[in-house]
Design a protein around this motif. Sequence first.
Motif, mmCIF file in Angstrom:
data_model
loop_
_atom_site.group_PDB
_atom_site.id
_atom_site.type_symbol
_atom_site.label_atom_id
_atom_site.label_comp_id
_atom_site.label_asym_id
_atom_site.label_seq_id
_atom_site.Cartn_x
_atom_site.Cartn_y
_atom_site.Cartn_z
ATOM 1 N N ALA A 166 -8.144 0.157 -3.327
ATOM 2 C CA ALA A 166 -6.989 -0.358 -2.593
ATOM 3 C C ALA A 166 -6.990 0.134 -1.149
ATOM 4 O O ALA A 166 -6.645 -0.618 -0.217
ATOM 5 C CB ALA A 166 -5.699 0.058 -3.296
ATOM 6 N N TYR A 201 0.826 -1.203 0.000
ATOM 7 C CA TYR A 201 0.000 0.000 0.000
ATOM 8 C C TYR A 201 0.865 1.259 0.000
ATOM 9 O O TYR A 201 0.522 2.264 -0.640
ATOM 10 C CB TYR A 201 -0.933 -0.006 1.204
ATOM 11 C CG TYR A 201 -1.892 1.167 1.229
ATOM 12 C CD1 TYR A 201 -2.873 1.305 0.252
ATOM 13 C CD2 TYR A 201 -1.815 2.125 2.233
ATOM 14 C CE1 TYR A 201 -3.747 2.382 0.269
ATOM 15 C CE2 TYR A 201 -2.689 3.195 2.265
ATOM 16 C CZ TYR A 201 -3.653 3.320 1.277
ATOM 17 O OH TYR A 201 -4.519 4.383 1.302
ATOM 18 N N GLN A 242 -3.236 -4.367 -4.558
ATOM 19 C CA GLN A 242 -2.370 -3.195 -4.639
ATOM 20 C C GLN A 242 -1.587 -3.170 -5.954
ATOM 21 O O GLN A 242 -1.378 -2.101 -6.542
ATOM 22 C CB GLN A 242 -1.395 -3.175 -3.453
ATOM 23 C CG GLN A 242 -2.048 -3.255 -2.087
ATOM 24 C CD GLN A 242 -2.932 -2.084 -1.773
ATOM 25 O OE1 GLN A 242 -2.716 -0.974 -2.260
ATOM 26 N NE2 GLN A 242 -3.956 -2.306 -0.950
ATOM 27 N N ASN A 244 1.892 1.756 -3.415
ATOM 28 C CA ASN A 244 0.748 2.256 -4.183
ATOM 29 C C ASN A 244 0.550 3.751 -3.974
ATOM 30 O O ASN A 244 0.218 4.487 -4.911
ATOM 31 C CB ASN A 244 -0.506 1.491 -3.775
ATOM 32 C CG ASN A 244 -1.645 1.649 -4.778
ATOM 33 O OD1 ASN A 244 -1.510 2.317 -5.796
ATOM 34 N ND2 ASN A 244 -2.753 1.016 -4.494
#
Length: 339
Positions: free
Chosen positions: A64, A22, A255, A25
């Motif tokens: 996400a 994450y 992700q 991301n």
Amino acid sequence: MHSEYSHRLAYIVTCFLQSVAYGMNIISFWACMLTLLTINGKMRPRRTIPWLMLCVAILMFAIATADSVVEVQYLVALFASRDPRATLEFWGIFQWWSIVAFSLYVVQTWLGELILIYRCFVVWNRKLAIIAFSLVTSTAGLAFGISATVIGGLGDETNKSTGNLLAITISFYALAMATNIVTSSLIVCRIWNVKKGSLRYRSFTVHANDQDPLARAIRVTIEAGLIYTVSLIGLLITYLCFHTSQFAVQRIVVQMIGITFNLIIVNSQRRTDDPRDSASFKRFSAPPMAINKDVVSPRDPPSPLIMTVAPHESVSEANNGSINQIHESPISDSAITVA
């Protein structure tokens, strides 16, 4: 059957790996937003903002983020609140955490497939026949994903042991993999064919530090496709082996779909904004110009006959009067080649 300890450990590892993914991301999403909304450090005019890609990037990041929130909520219920429903997940009795998480995964996968199919559709000059197979596999995968979500949410432990859920979930993963491989291959083939065709018109040498934009487009597409395909293969293997690592792999794939999309946007949009790349792309794609009397028109491919005209000189009645007297202005120090 795995022990309760192994499941608890698996979810702790899942939370850590998902946090790392994450974070990646977030970085890629920020770079994507800067690329879509700014140019040369300034805000883009509204008419030049690619609104479709902007909305898709925001939606993927929102999905996400929601997936990460659901995972954190489950860990709080498992370790802090001691919710007895959380331990039922260990024995295949799915609660709302798993149902919501899998639903988010299905939506994220389908959204990524739609964008990939749309890119293929544009690259192939909007030919529906090219993307027909990808549309069928993507739609079928969405149907299997919804079916798996419904069965997982409504069924009990006895029904899940029959293998219906296993077969549907495997079909969903396999169709997602097939859609990604086929569509990415079509995009690469199209760009490769354009690159081969442009060699006939190339009148300059590409230096080592001046990368071919078409070759870079092929590389970016292949890299994004490989990242997603390898993630899906790992998810499918762990799911077939009933290994607890499937929880972590599934969260990472959610992700990864957003990360690969952001990387493609950043690379492609920067190539479009860079004047050097734009000029290079135009030189690759522009057909040769034939001068016939007062009309300048494209012609392919160039004929073997080549005439060299120096600056300040004229050409009169060449090829039996096909080219009348033309006076060249001093546009360059080198000779002009007219095919």
